[in-house]
Design a protein around this motif. Structure first.
Motif, PDB file in Angstrom:
ATOM      1  N   HIS A 192       0.844  -1.208   0.000  1.00  0.00           N
ATOM      2  CA  HIS A 192       0.000   0.000   0.000  1.00  0.00           C
ATOM      3  C   HIS A 192       0.871   1.247   0.000  1.00  0.00           C
ATOM      4  O   HIS A 192       1.433   1.621   1.029  1.00  0.00           O
ATOM      5  CB  HIS A 192      -0.912   0.000   1.237  1.00  0.00           C
ATOM      6  CG  HIS A 192      -1.697   1.258   1.398  1.00  0.00           C
ATOM      7  ND1 HIS A 192      -2.083   1.760   2.613  1.00  0.00           N
ATOM      8  CD2 HIS A 192      -2.173   2.144   0.472  1.00  0.00           C
ATOM      9  CE1 HIS A 192      -2.749   2.900   2.443  1.00  0.00           C
ATOM     10  NE2 HIS A 192      -2.815   3.155   1.155  1.00  0.00           N
ATOM     11  N   PRO A 193       0.996   1.906  -1.150  1.00  0.00           N
ATOM     12  CA  PRO A 193       1.704   3.188  -1.157  1.00  0.00           C
ATOM     13  C   PRO A 193       0.811   4.268  -0.547  1.00  0.00           C
ATOM     14  O   PRO A 193      -0.302   4.478  -1.012  1.00  0.00           O
ATOM     15  CB  PRO A 193       1.932   3.449  -2.658  1.00  0.00           C
ATOM     16  CG  PRO A 193       0.838   2.696  -3.347  1.00  0.00           C
ATOM     17  CD  PRO A 193       0.485   1.522  -2.479  1.00  0.00           C
ATOM     18  N   ARG A 199       7.382   9.209  -0.053  1.00  0.00           N
ATOM     19  CA  ARG A 199       6.173   8.778   0.652  1.00  0.00           C
ATOM     20  C   ARG A 199       6.397   7.340   1.109  1.00  0.00           C
ATOM     21  O   ARG A 199       7.247   6.633   0.582  1.00  0.00           O
ATOM     22  CB  ARG A 199       4.962   8.845  -0.296  1.00  0.00           C
ATOM     23  CG  ARG A 199       4.770  10.218  -0.925  1.00  0.00           C
ATOM     24  CD  ARG A 199       4.551  11.321   0.098  1.00  0.00           C
ATOM     25  NE  ARG A 199       3.284  11.193   0.782  1.00  0.00           N
ATOM     26  CZ  ARG A 199       2.170  11.776   0.377  1.00  0.00           C
ATOM     27  NH1 ARG A 199       2.148  12.531  -0.694  1.00  0.00           N
ATOM     28  NH2 ARG A 199       1.054  11.617   1.060  1.00  0.00           N
ATOM     29  N   TRP A 200       5.612   6.893   2.083  1.00  0.00           N
ATOM     30  CA  TRP A 200       5.737   5.528   2.554  1.00  0.00           C
ATOM     31  C   TRP A 200       5.062   4.559   1.595  1.00  0.00           C
ATOM     32  O   TRP A 200       4.009   4.858   1.033  1.00  0.00           O
ATOM     33  CB  TRP A 200       5.088   5.366   3.934  1.00  0.00           C
ATOM     34  CG  TRP A 200       5.857   6.047   5.004  1.00  0.00           C
ATOM     35  CD1 TRP A 200       5.544   7.250   5.593  1.00  0.00           C
ATOM     36  CD2 TRP A 200       7.074   5.628   5.600  1.00  0.00           C
ATOM     37  NE1 TRP A 200       6.498   7.582   6.522  1.00  0.00           N
ATOM     38  CE2 TRP A 200       7.449   6.604   6.549  1.00  0.00           C
ATOM     39  CE3 TRP A 200       7.897   4.508   5.431  1.00  0.00           C
ATOM     40  CZ2 TRP A 200       8.601   6.508   7.325  1.00  0.00           C
ATOM     41  CZ3 TRP A 200       9.040   4.412   6.200  1.00  0.00           C
ATOM     42  CH2 TRP A 200       9.394   5.405   7.130  1.00  0.00           C
ATOM     43  N   CYS A 201       5.681   3.376   1.433  1.00  0.00           N
ATOM     44  CA  CYS A 201       4.957   2.251   0.844  1.00  0.00           C
ATOM     45  C   CYS A 201       5.029   1.135   1.869  1.00  0.00           C
ATOM     46  O   CYS A 201       6.115   0.685   2.257  1.00  0.00           O
ATOM     47  CB  CYS A 201       5.565   1.805  -0.485  1.00  0.00           C
ATOM     48  SG  CYS A 201       4.636   0.417  -1.176  1.00  0.00           S
ATOM     49  N   ILE A 202       3.858   0.713   2.353  1.00  0.00           N
ATOM     50  CA  ILE A 202       3.808  -0.338   3.377  1.00  0.00           C
ATOM     51  C   ILE A 202       3.586  -1.682   2.693  1.00  0.00           C
ATOM     52  O   ILE A 202       2.553  -1.897   2.049  1.00  0.00           O
ATOM     53  CB  ILE A 202       2.683  -0.075   4.397  1.00  0.00           C
ATOM     54  CG1 ILE A 202       2.841   1.340   4.991  1.00  0.00           C
ATOM     55  CG2 ILE A 202       2.706  -1.129   5.491  1.00  0.00           C
ATOM     56  CD1 ILE A 202       1.730   1.736   5.954  1.00  0.00           C
ATOM     57  N   VAL A 203       4.571  -2.561   2.814  1.00  0.00           N
ATOM     58  CA  VAL A 203       4.471  -3.908   2.250  1.00  0.00           C
ATOM     59  C   VAL A 203       3.968  -4.823   3.363  1.00  0.00           C
ATOM     60  O   VAL A 203       4.480  -4.775   4.491  1.00  0.00           O
ATOM     61  CB  VAL A 203       5.841  -4.371   1.709  1.00  0.00           C
ATOM     62  CG1 VAL A 203       5.763  -5.799   1.189  1.00  0.00           C
ATOM     63  CG2 VAL A 203       6.304  -3.428   0.595  1.00  0.00           C
ATOM     64  N   GLY A 225      11.043   5.766  -5.516  1.00  0.00           N
ATOM     65  CA  GLY A 225      11.260   6.891  -4.602  1.00  0.00           C
ATOM     66  C   GLY A 225      10.607   6.727  -3.245  1.00  0.00           C
ATOM     67  O   GLY A 225      10.742   7.590  -2.383  1.00  0.00           O
ATOM     68  N   ALA A 226       9.872   5.626  -3.047  1.00  0.00           N
ATOM     69  CA  ALA A 226       9.145   5.449  -1.784  1.00  0.00           C
ATOM     70  C   ALA A 226      10.069   4.937  -0.678  1.00  0.00           C
ATOM     71  O   ALA A 226      11.105   4.325  -0.944  1.00  0.00           O
ATOM     72  CB  ALA A 226       7.992   4.472  -1.985  1.00  0.00           C
ATOM     73  N   ASN A 227       9.681   5.208   0.570  1.00  0.00           N
ATOM     74  CA  ASN A 227      10.339   4.632   1.736  1.00  0.00           C
ATOM     75  C   ASN A 227       9.520   3.405   2.131  1.00  0.00           C
ATOM     76  O   ASN A 227       8.331   3.526   2.423  1.00  0.00           O
ATOM     77  CB  ASN A 227      10.359   5.634   2.882  1.00  0.00           C
ATOM     78  CG  ASN A 227      11.050   6.921   2.482  1.00  0.00           C
ATOM     79  OD1 ASN A 227      12.144   6.889   1.920  1.00  0.00           O
ATOM     80  ND2 ASN A 227      10.406   8.046   2.742  1.00  0.00           N
ATOM     81  N   VAL A 228      10.140   2.233   2.132  1.00  0.00           N
ATOM     82  CA  VAL A 228       9.390   0.999   2.330  1.00  0.00           C
ATOM     83  C   VAL A 228       9.422   0.557   3.789  1.00  0.00           C
ATOM     84  O   VAL A 228      10.452   0.598   4.451  1.00  0.00           O
ATOM     85  CB  VAL A 228       9.961  -0.122   1.423  1.00  0.00           C
ATOM     86  CG1 VAL A 228       9.243  -1.448   1.689  1.00  0.00           C
ATOM     87  CG2 VAL A 228       9.830   0.277  -0.039  1.00  0.00           C
ATOM     88  N   GLU A 229       8.246   0.181   4.272  1.00  0.00           N
ATOM     89  CA  GLU A 229       8.089  -0.313   5.645  1.00  0.00           C
ATOM     90  C   GLU A 229       7.303  -1.624   5.536  1.00  0.00           C
ATOM     91  O   GLU A 229       6.470  -1.774   4.655  1.00  0.00           O
ATOM     92  CB  GLU A 229       7.289   0.717   6.445  1.00  0.00           C
ATOM     93  CG  GLU A 229       7.057   0.381   7.877  1.00  0.00           C
ATOM     94  CD  GLU A 229       8.290   0.549   8.749  1.00  0.00           C
ATOM     95  OE1 GLU A 229       9.111   1.435   8.446  1.00  0.00           O
ATOM     96  OE2 GLU A 229       8.434  -0.219   9.711  1.00  0.00           O
TER      97      GLU A 229
END
Lengths: 309, 309
Positions: free
Chosen positions: A124-125, A145-149, A171-175
């Motif tokens: 979910h970006p 922006r965050w992308c939640i995996v 470009g997303a920051n993945v969590e």
């Protein structure tokens, strides 16, 4: 030049998010071939005009054949039907992902249709605007922006890693977190804010007609901030509330209890309770600015925009 | 060069609004002399350092002596005490105004202290940021924003006109209505939005600690938009709710009824009700953009700000 990260990427659904993924992947050279499918013929024609896809086949099943990664970008309520359509066409080793704002329900809908030789890795970006459709997307939407995996319990670590690298590339920051925990966090950070924004705009629309026109005129006093998110896609948000029902109702219950307490303080003229509450909330704002999730610029330079007109 | 609009302007209270009025009046050359008073000695010292006032006397009564126009810029709850202090010092023909976010209660508090030879003309510039104090003000704060002038029943038309011209000179668009109607319009456009923003941020702050930190981390999904207005000055907002109680409770009652209906639709899976509601609210957003109260730029260019980091 090194080979792209993904040989063949398929995107199902060319709305704001899907078209932004396609544009970002193309701009960053993350995939050899970008295939975009959409069930709407008018949207497919527009995608061809806009030129952000290498191929625009007629069906989703055609789009996913031979794809290394498939990203489903449709409203949450449609993800089961899409999975049923494309599941049988997934090649061995393919990664099936999505971008839905709700994750447990998406897993529930999609998992039964994923063949054993493919990997389901939902994501979910946390990015968007109040605009919809293939024209609304842009390549930088996911920057910073965050992308939640949200991997399922028995997820293949290599598949999770590969999808994460793709989002980092955009470009997303993945969590990473569980689908269930995601749904709880998003219920308070996104779903409840959208619900109350939709609600207050609706309340204003139901006022006597002359009063509603004055609300529009004097909206800069605070109301305006709510109308942006209350202009988001109705289908997407209907599905969010239907499919994250329990977490939303839980957070809504807390919100209503707290609002009732503030209402009582107003009714009985309890200024100290109001003052203490309003002081406490300032700290949260400071934390958000400190974590770089917001600028400290007052009013986002809106007064500057207004002055330039 | 023509003479300035106002010979001597006194501003009581050097917070965000008062210091912005002083800066705007100076920048536009609207007054011959700008006098600024503040009950806090530290603030007076800071005003002298910042240099946006010609005179910074020790008391409000000194500040208003010989002033042609006096603008009281203090929290609504303090306006009665300030009026009692300065009323006897107002010169014949002086205009006494204010900038409070509530108008009927301000009239009630100030009117008894205004001598027959002076004119009470309350006003409310619908502008602000989440920052407070003399450093937070800036000259362009009122540019293209509304200033609502709310004359009392027997107001002198010339005094109303003179104050209106002063606000126009600062760049504001001036609108006139009764104090009571102002309070109703602002209850829905500003006071209720602030109350529910304060409330949801408080609800988030009361979550289990790890969840609260995740709320801050993932605030870009909608929650962030609420934290800005929930960081506004606690004293000012306490007074707004205490002094506009009836209109706020009325609008809050409508809001809660509507929210309960949406909650029920979520609980019973009534997607059509949700979809219809979310579609209707889009029209309000369009009207606000059409009336120039907002730009149509998605997300206020936040993604651009983020991308530049």
């Amino acid at each position: 030049m090194s080979a792209p990260l993904v040989g063949r990427l398929a995107i199902i659904g060319a709305g704001l998010i899907g078209s932004s993924v396609a544009r970002a992947v193309r701009e960053k050279g993350l995939a050899g071939t970008v295939v975009v499918a959409d069930r709407d013929a008018g949207v497919r024609a527009r995608v061809r005009e806009l030129g952000f896809a290498d191929e625009v086949p007629e069906t989703a099943a055609e789009a996913v054949a031979d794809a290394d990664i498939v990203i489903v970008c449709v409203p949450v309520g449609a993800s089961g039907a899409v999975a049923a359509e494309i599941g049988p066409a997934l090649k061995p080793g393919a990664i099936l992902s999505d971008v839905g704002s709700v994750k447990a329900a998406v897993v529930e809908q999609m998992a039964p249709h994923v063949p054993a030789h493919a990997h389901l890795v939902p994501a979910h970006p946390v990015a968007g605007t109040e605009f919809s459709g293939p024209d609304a997307g842009f390549a930088s939407l996911f920057e910073n922006r965050w992308c939640i995996v949200t991997p399922v319990a028995d997820a293949d670590p290599a598949a999770v890693e590969r999808l994460s690298v793709l989002w980092s590339g955009m470009g997303a920051n993945v969590e990473t977190m569980s689908p269930q925990h995601h749904d709880l966090v998003l219920a308070i950070t996104s779903h409840l804010p959208h619900l109350i924004a939709y609600n207050i705009v609706g309340t204003a629309a139901d006022l006597e007609q002359t009063l509603t026109s004055e609300v529009i005129k004097f909206s800069a006093g605070g109301f305006r901030d709510f109308t942006r998110i209350a202009a988001s896609d109705p289908t997407m948000w209907r599905d969010v509330f239907l499919y994250n029902r329990e977490a939303v109702l839980e957070m809504l219950g807390r919100f209503t209890e707290d609002l009732t307490a503030l209402q009582r303080a107003i009714r009985y003229g309890d200024g100290q309770t109001l003052f203490d509450h309003f002081t406490r909330t300032r700290a949260i704002r400071r934390s958000i600015i400190e974590q770089g999730q917001e600028t400290a610029a007052p009013d986002f330079g809106r007064h500057l925009v207004a002055a330039k007109k």
